[in-house]
Scaffold this active site. Structure first.
Site, PDB file in Angstrom:
ATOM      1  N   PRO A 274      33.511  -5.392  34.884  1.00  8.36           N
ATOM      2  CA  PRO A 274      32.914  -5.976  36.090  1.00  8.36           C
ATOM      3  C   PRO A 274      32.116  -7.244  35.782  1.00  8.36           C
ATOM      4  O   PRO A 274      31.439  -7.326  34.757  1.00  8.36           O
ATOM      5  CB  PRO A 274      31.955  -4.873  36.557  1.00  8.36           C
ATOM      6  CG  PRO A 274      31.538  -4.201  35.279  1.00  8.36           C
ATOM      7  CD  PRO A 274      32.770  -4.220  34.400  1.00  8.36           C
ATOM      8  N   CYS A 342      29.209 -38.425  42.881  1.00  4.86           N
ATOM      9  CA  CYS A 342      30.047 -39.404  43.580  1.00  4.86           C
ATOM     10  C   CYS A 342      31.443 -38.849  43.840  1.00  4.86           C
ATOM     11  O   CYS A 342      32.428 -39.298  43.259  1.00  4.86           O
ATOM     12  CB  CYS A 342      30.095 -40.683  42.770  1.00  4.86           C
ATOM     13  SG  CYS A 342      28.450 -41.385  42.642  1.00  4.86           S
ATOM     14  N   GLU A 343      31.528 -37.856  44.674  1.00 10.33           N
ATOM     15  CA  GLU A 343      32.801 -37.257  45.069  1.00 10.33           C
ATOM     16  C   GLU A 343      32.622 -36.713  46.488  1.00 10.33           C
ATOM     17  O   GLU A 343      31.601 -36.059  46.769  1.00 10.33           O
ATOM     18  CB  GLU A 343      33.146 -36.039  44.197  1.00 10.33           C
ATOM     19  CG  GLU A 343      33.295 -36.331  42.736  1.00 10.33           C
ATOM     20  CD  GLU A 343      34.717 -36.155  42.224  1.00 10.33           C
ATOM     21  OE1 GLU A 343      35.630 -35.891  43.031  1.00 10.33           O
ATOM     22  OE2 GLU A 343      34.878 -36.298  41.015  1.00 10.33           O
TER      23      GLU A 343
HETATM   24  N1  LLP Z   1      38.339  -9.284  33.279  1.00 12.47           N
HETATM   25  C1  LLP Z   1      39.175 -10.335  33.195  1.00 12.47           C
HETATM   26  C2  LLP Z   1      40.272 -10.275  32.242  1.00 12.47           C
HETATM   27  C3  LLP Z   1      38.978 -11.451  34.009  1.00 12.47           C
HETATM   28  O1  LLP Z   1      39.809 -12.477  33.916  1.00 12.47           O
HETATM   29  C4  LLP Z   1      37.896 -11.471  34.924  1.00 12.47           C
HETATM   30  C5  LLP Z   1      37.655 -12.633  35.776  1.00 12.47           C
HETATM   31  C6  LLP Z   1      37.033 -10.362  34.963  1.00 12.47           C
HETATM   32  C7  LLP Z   1      37.297  -9.281  34.144  1.00 12.47           C
HETATM   33  C8  LLP Z   1      35.842 -10.281  35.875  1.00 12.47           C
HETATM   34  O2  LLP Z   1      36.212 -10.299  37.206  1.00 12.47           O
HETATM   35  P1  LLP Z   1      35.120 -10.039  38.352  1.00 12.47           P
HETATM   36  O3  LLP Z   1      34.634  -8.623  38.229  1.00 12.47           O
HETATM   37  O4  LLP Z   1      34.004 -10.996  38.145  1.00 12.47           O
HETATM   38  O5  LLP Z   1      35.857 -10.296  39.593  1.00 12.47           O
HETATM   39  N2  LLP Z   1      35.585 -18.521  38.958  1.00 12.47           N
HETATM   40  C9  LLP Z   1      36.091 -17.645  39.974  1.00 12.47           C
HETATM   41  C10 LLP Z   1      36.359 -16.250  39.459  1.00 12.47           C
HETATM   42  C11 LLP Z   1      37.329 -16.231  38.282  1.00 12.47           C
HETATM   43  C12 LLP Z   1      37.549 -14.858  37.728  1.00 12.47           C
HETATM   44  C13 LLP Z   1      38.235 -14.931  36.431  1.00 12.47           C
HETATM   45  N3  LLP Z   1      38.426 -13.676  35.785  1.00 12.47           N
HETATM   46  C14 LLP Z   1      35.106 -17.617  41.144  1.00 12.47           C
HETATM   47  O6  LLP Z   1      34.084 -18.293  41.072  1.00 12.47           O
HETATM   48  O7  LLP Z   1      35.365 -16.978  42.144  1.00 12.47           O
END
Ligand code: LLP
Length: 431
Positions: A274, A342-343
């Site tokens: 998580p 600047c975007e």
């Molecule tokens: N495990 C793996 C292999 C992952 O690639 C990710 C997230 C997680 C766990 C954790 O996922 P979560 O529980 O946080 O959903 N930057 C994007 C989110 C990218 C997620 C990438 N992988 C945003 O700001 O929404």
């Protein structure tokens, strides 16, 4: 539940007024509540207490070592995706036996680093990566504990950029043919096959895609068992969503109940990764209004934080609620809250209902604890902001605001350019 609340119309983080921190350390800054982080970790991890399991916090979502340390102290592990994240996890004191390593592009150097560290598990995403790991492990004379990340081709029903378990995504090994890679791994001298992994996406607001992938994984483990391959670790990844606006994500209790029911007969240690569900609503970004102005059609609130500090609105069109640090009677209005970059894509809120604010006011960008600071950059040569953690009545600087010196650290002017800055120009203009 989180610990960002108004007391006498002043936003507090636990018992500390946000405005007090802003006055003392300046803006912008990320502000995390230690109590919320703890509460969210327990709310997620607790419901799995009745089965063998390990919650490995996704370091990429919020990488500060103080925060990683907090989860380690609560019994958590870490899900890493790079040598840098491994370094952070170790610096934070995370037990290597609780670290799982995901990602499609691990280098040999990174594999070696993780092998020497004796992590719990490598989540392997391709046959070539498996071969590389076998080679590196053989060179070191060690055995690598391996799980394969399978791609179950399940639609997580989330933003396209954060869907990872569809056949068209780059992640994992197609579940239909993955047994061949397992069979190959079983023949390798320095590989110990122990798990199946899967991560289908992020910000999921339904339990059903998780269960759909579990169904496929269960069928898959039976196929493996028929080939004499026993799985002891099942890694379900992360992905559980949070409320940014009006989403209604499943409660961790319901998520856990559904998963526990599905895996009851599998006899595996469950690994979870998580990120957002723990850190997302445990952090905010505090920013100050520089200027306000109107175009013929819009009001712009120009603040001192930009897309380099919080990329999510620009990158995914993500919604983050904006709240006043000091409540007033001015109400709210539809405006764009924009940064100094600047975007045109540099906004924290676009055509969004935000508090009516004036020059000098402080604003809180909510739900910024996950994928906030960890995705920040120095674009436009802006020093990255400070990170603060509150614990009760105290606040602690857990990352100092960067300085201009930090910006050019590691840069060098080669000898041939060391003459006076305009000498080259003079030569060309004479000729
Ligand atoms: N495990 C793996 C292999 C992952 O690639 C990710 C997230 C997680 C766990 C954790 O996922 P979560 O529980 O946080 O959903 N930057 C994007 C989110 C990218 C997620 C990438 N992988 C945003 O700001 O929404």
């Amino acid at each position: 539940m989180n610990h960002f609340n108004y007391q006498n119309r002043e936003l507090h983080c636990e018992s500390v007024p946000v405005a007090k921190i802003a006055a003392e350390i300046g803006t912008p800054f990320y502000l995390y509540s230690g109590a919320t982080l703890t509460q969210h970790f327990k709310a997620f991890d607790g419901p799995f207490a009745s089965i063998p399991h390990l919650s490995c916090f996704a370091v990429k979502s919020c990488s500060n070592i103080a925060i990683l340390r907090l989860f380690a102290s609560l019994g958590g592990g870490a899900d890493i995706v790079s040598g840098g994240e491994l370094f952070r996890a170790l610096a934070a004191g995370v037990d290597p036996a609780k670290i799982v390593y995901s990602g499609v592009g691990k280098t040999r150097e990174e594999l070696e680093y993780a092998l020497k560290t004796k992590i719990l598990q490598f989540n392997i995403e391709s046959e070539q990566e498996l071969e590389a790991l076998q080679e590196v492990a053989a060179q070191l004379g060690v055995t690598a504990p391996v799980s394969f990340r399978v791609n179950p081709d399940v639609d997580p029903q989330t933003h396209a950029y954060i869907s990872t378990g569809l056949a068209k995504n780059k992640f994992g090994i197609p579940i239909e043919t993955a047994d061949q890679v397992y069979a190959k791994a079983m023949q390798m001298a320095n590989i110990k096959v122990q798990g199946v992994s899967c991560h289908i996406g992020s910000q999921l607001t339904l339990v059903s895609p998780f269960i759909e992938s579990l169904h496929k994984i269960k069928i898959f483990t039976k196929k493996l068992a028929a080939q004499g391959i026993t799985i002891t670790h099942l890694d379900l990844g992360g992905g559980l969503g949070i409320q940014y606006d009006d989403e209604t994500p499943p409660h961790p209790d319901d998520y856990a109940a559904a998963i526990k029911k599905e895996i009851a007969d599998l006899n595996c240690t469950l690994i979870l990764e998580p990120g957002r569900v723990i850190a997302g609503n445990a952090g905010i970004l505090v920013t100050r209004v520089h200027y306000t102005k109107h175009s013929p059609t819009k009001k712009f609130v120009v603040v001192d934080a930009g897309m380099n500090d919080l990329a999510r609105p620009s990158l995914y069109g993500a919604y983050h609620a904006i709240r006043p640090v000091s409540e007033t009677d001015l109400g709210s209005e539809v405006a764009d809250v924009v940064g100094p970059i600047c975007e045109t894509g540099d906004f924290l809120a676009r055509d969004q209902k935000v508090p009516v604010s004036n020059q000098g006011d402080l604003l809180a960008v909510m739900s910024a604890g996950a994928y906030g600071f960890s995705m920040a950059s120095n674009y436009n040569s802006r020093p990255r902001v400070a990170e603060i953690m509150v614990s009760g009545e105290q606040y602690h600087v857990i990352r100092a605001r960067e300085t201009y010196e930090n910006l050019i650290k590691g840069e060098a002017i080669p000898e041939f350019l060391m003459a006076s800055p305009d000498s080259e120009h003079r030569k060309t203009s004479k000729s």
